[in-house]
Design an enzyme around this catalytic site. Structure first.
Site, PDB file in Angstrom:
ATOM      1  CG  ASP A  11      -0.332  -0.319   2.295  1.00  0.00           C
ATOM      2  OD1 ASP A  11       1.019   0.219   2.847  1.00  0.00           O
ATOM      3  OD2 ASP A  11      -0.770  -0.871   3.403  1.00  0.00           O
ATOM      4  CB  SER A  12       0.412   4.689   1.271  1.00  0.00           C
ATOM      5  OG  SER A  12      -0.038   4.389   2.477  1.00  0.00           O
ATOM      6  CB  ILE A  13       3.762   1.656   4.289  1.00  0.00           C
ATOM      7  CG1 ILE A  13       2.857   2.292   5.140  1.00  0.00           C
ATOM      8  CG2 ILE A  13       5.078   1.542   5.133  1.00  0.00           C
ATOM      9  CD1 ILE A  13       2.459   1.551   6.232  1.00  0.00           C
TER      10      ILE A  13
END
EC number: 3.1.1.-
Length: 243
Positions: A11-13
């Site tokens: 995901d965004s991480i």
């Protein structure tokens, strides 16, 4: 000569991992001239939505599947039902099944692929609140949309699944909380990572890679090191290497 690929799927991480000080860029540096680190990070995605990407990112008939893949989801799946991030919520049993489906697909792509499951990091609820207030002011959420306890439950399921499937895992949720003041040291907004937080992810993933069989020190350079090139007869080094 094709360099092997290491894919970071998450995901965004994961999407942010090539920013300055990011864990992905640190991996790319560690494997420079030995493997290509490829980021496939999708901000806001949960495992339910990520399943739609599997066949596009990891096509089954590929002659050059990745040598290794990190699967790093859960921060969005663990968003609480009925709160401001409700749309991202995925029940924990489904989360576990979705990751199992990802692993089965990757094993079909390549039975020898090194697959590492990474848990979501811990959540600092007051950090999330401050961040929301800094953006939305009075309209900010009044109740947390994520809690550390719930995210920990997803982390436990992630680690348990890795054990069940005989895979390696990184339990970031536990690891980060071993440090005093982890809330400010490792998290920039209660969820995403500071440079120090990125450092923990890099250390943990690179440790697991090395413990497996993917140590950069043991991998060959794609082309000769400059010290092996004879100034008077440069072609010799390339003939030996490339023919």
């Amino acid at each position: 000569m094709m360099r092997p690929q290491i894919v970071l799927f998450g995901d965004s991480i994961t999407a942010q991992s090539f920013r300055s000080g990011g864990w992905g860029s640190a991996l790319a540096d560690a494997y420079s001239r030995k493997a290509d680190v490829v980021v496939r990070g999708y901000g806001g995605y949960n495992t339910r939505w990520a399943l739609f990407l599997l066949h596009h990112i990891f096509p089954l008939g590929s002659l050059t599947p990745p040598v290794a893949t990190t699967i790093f989801f859960g921060a969005n799946d663990a968003a609480l039902k009925g709160r401001t991030s409700d749309r991202q919520h995925v029940p924990v049993e489904e989360y576990k099944d979705n990751i199992r489906t990802m692993v089965q697909h990757l094993k079909k792509c390549s039975p020898t692929m090194l697959i590492v499951l990474v848990t979501p990091p811990p959540i600092d609820e007051s950090g999330r609140q401050s961040y929301a207030e800094s953006i939305y002011g009075d309209k900010a959420m009044k109740e947390p949309e994520r809690t550390n306890e719930t995210t920990g439950f997803y982390a436990q399921h992630c680690v348990a699944l890795a054990e069940e499937l005989g895979l390696r895992s990184v339990n970031l949720w536990s690891k980060m909380q071993e440090t005093n003041d982890w809330q400010r040291k490792y998290l920039s907004d209660g969820l995403h990572l500071t440079p120090e937080g990125n450092g923990v992810v890099y250390e943990e993933i690179s440790r697991v890679f090395r413990e497996a069989w993917l140590s950069p020190d043991e991998m060959p350079f794609d082309f000769p090191h400059h010290s092996q090139i004879d100034g008077d007869n440069p072609s010799k080094a390339f003939q030996e290497r490339c023919l």
